[in-house]
Scaffold this motif. Structure first.
Motif, PDB file in Angstrom:
ATOM      1  N   ARG A 273       0.847  -1.205   0.000  1.00  0.00           N
ATOM      2  CA  ARG A 273       0.000   0.000   0.000  1.00  0.00           C
ATOM      3  C   ARG A 273       0.877   1.247   0.000  1.00  0.00           C
ATOM      4  O   ARG A 273       0.635   2.195  -0.738  1.00  0.00           O
ATOM      5  CB  ARG A 273      -0.929  -0.003   1.220  1.00  0.00           C
TER       6      ARG A 273
ATOM      7  N   ALA B  75       1.246   3.939  -3.057  1.00  0.00           N
ATOM      8  CA  ALA B  75       1.001   5.369  -2.833  1.00  0.00           C
ATOM      9  C   ALA B  75       2.205   6.195  -3.290  1.00  0.00           C
ATOM     10  O   ALA B  75       2.055   7.268  -3.888  1.00  0.00           O
ATOM     11  CB  ALA B  75       0.695   5.630  -1.367  1.00  0.00           C
TER      12      ALA B  75
ATOM     13  N   ALA C 152      -3.182   0.462 -11.839  1.00  0.00           N
ATOM     14  CA  ALA C 152      -4.041   1.001 -10.775  1.00  0.00           C
ATOM     15  C   ALA C 152      -4.035   0.077  -9.556  1.00  0.00           C
ATOM     16  O   ALA C 152      -4.000   0.549  -8.412  1.00  0.00           O
ATOM     17  CB  ALA C 152      -5.469   1.185 -11.294  1.00  0.00           C
ATOM     18  N   SER C 153      -4.034  -1.236  -9.794  1.00  0.00           N
ATOM     19  CA  SER C 153      -4.026  -2.176  -8.656  1.00  0.00           C
ATOM     20  C   SER C 153      -2.686  -2.140  -7.915  1.00  0.00           C
ATOM     21  O   SER C 153      -2.647  -2.357  -6.707  1.00  0.00           O
ATOM     22  CB  SER C 153      -4.365  -3.598  -9.111  1.00  0.00           C
TER      23      SER C 153
ATOM     24  N   GLU D 263      -0.917   0.696  -7.600  1.00  0.00           N
ATOM     25  CA  GLU D 263      -0.964   1.955  -6.859  1.00  0.00           C
ATOM     26  C   GLU D 263      -1.883   1.879  -5.640  1.00  0.00           C
ATOM     27  O   GLU D 263      -1.661   2.561  -4.657  1.00  0.00           O
ATOM     28  CB  GLU D 263      -1.371   3.102  -7.785  1.00  0.00           C
ATOM     29  N   LYS D 264      -2.900   1.026  -5.708  1.00  0.00           N
ATOM     30  CA  LYS D 264      -3.805   0.857  -4.564  1.00  0.00           C
ATOM     31  C   LYS D 264      -3.259  -0.144  -3.555  1.00  0.00           C
ATOM     32  O   LYS D 264      -3.820  -0.300  -2.479  1.00  0.00           O
ATOM     33  CB  LYS D 264      -5.172   0.387  -5.054  1.00  0.00           C
TER      34      LYS D 264
END
Length: 129
Positions: free
Chosen positions: A21, A25, A53-54, A56-57
């Motif tokens: 995570r 970020a 995106a996955s 970055e999340k």
């Protein structure tokens, strides 16, 4: 039995969750700082925008093989990217956009390279005064 082993291998521990995570970020923040879109970064890495995106999340683990490319594109060391504070005062390199422009200039014919260099020198000299 092998499906149970595979399932176990892909589960993230709490420490993994926290790490990925935070890494995600950091990637998102640096990407935005460099004015790179998720789509552009995904293309560089050879993955889909949804996959990016996955990352970055923090939903997916970023493969260690991608870290050097990510670090280079985001103008940061791999150590800094994964949260290891460097012990020496190493500065960040030029922004990827500038690096790309320098690469494009190097592909121009010599006469055009000379013209670009002269223009840059003129602008730099004017700014210095």
């Amino acid at each position: 039995m092998s499906s149970a082993i595979n399932h176990y291998c892909y589960q993230m521990t709490k420490n993994d969750n926290d790490f990925f995570r935070q890494l995600g970020a950091k990637i998102a923040s640096l990407r935005k700082e460099q004015q790179i879109t998720q789509v552009q970064l995904a293309e560089i890495l050879g993955i889909s925008q949804q996959h990016m995106a996955s990352f970055e999340k923090g939903i997916r683990k970023v493969p260690s093989s991608m870290l050097p490319t990510l670090a280079e594109v985001l103008a940061i060391s791999v150590e800094e990217l994964i949260g290891i504070t460097p012990t020496h005062g190493k500065k960040r390199g030029p922004a990827p956009k500038l690096l790309k422009q320098v690469e494009q200039i190097s592909q121009l014919p010599k006469s055009k390279q000379k013209f670009v260099m002269e223009m840059l020198e003129t602008v730099i000299q004017q700014t210095a005064h």
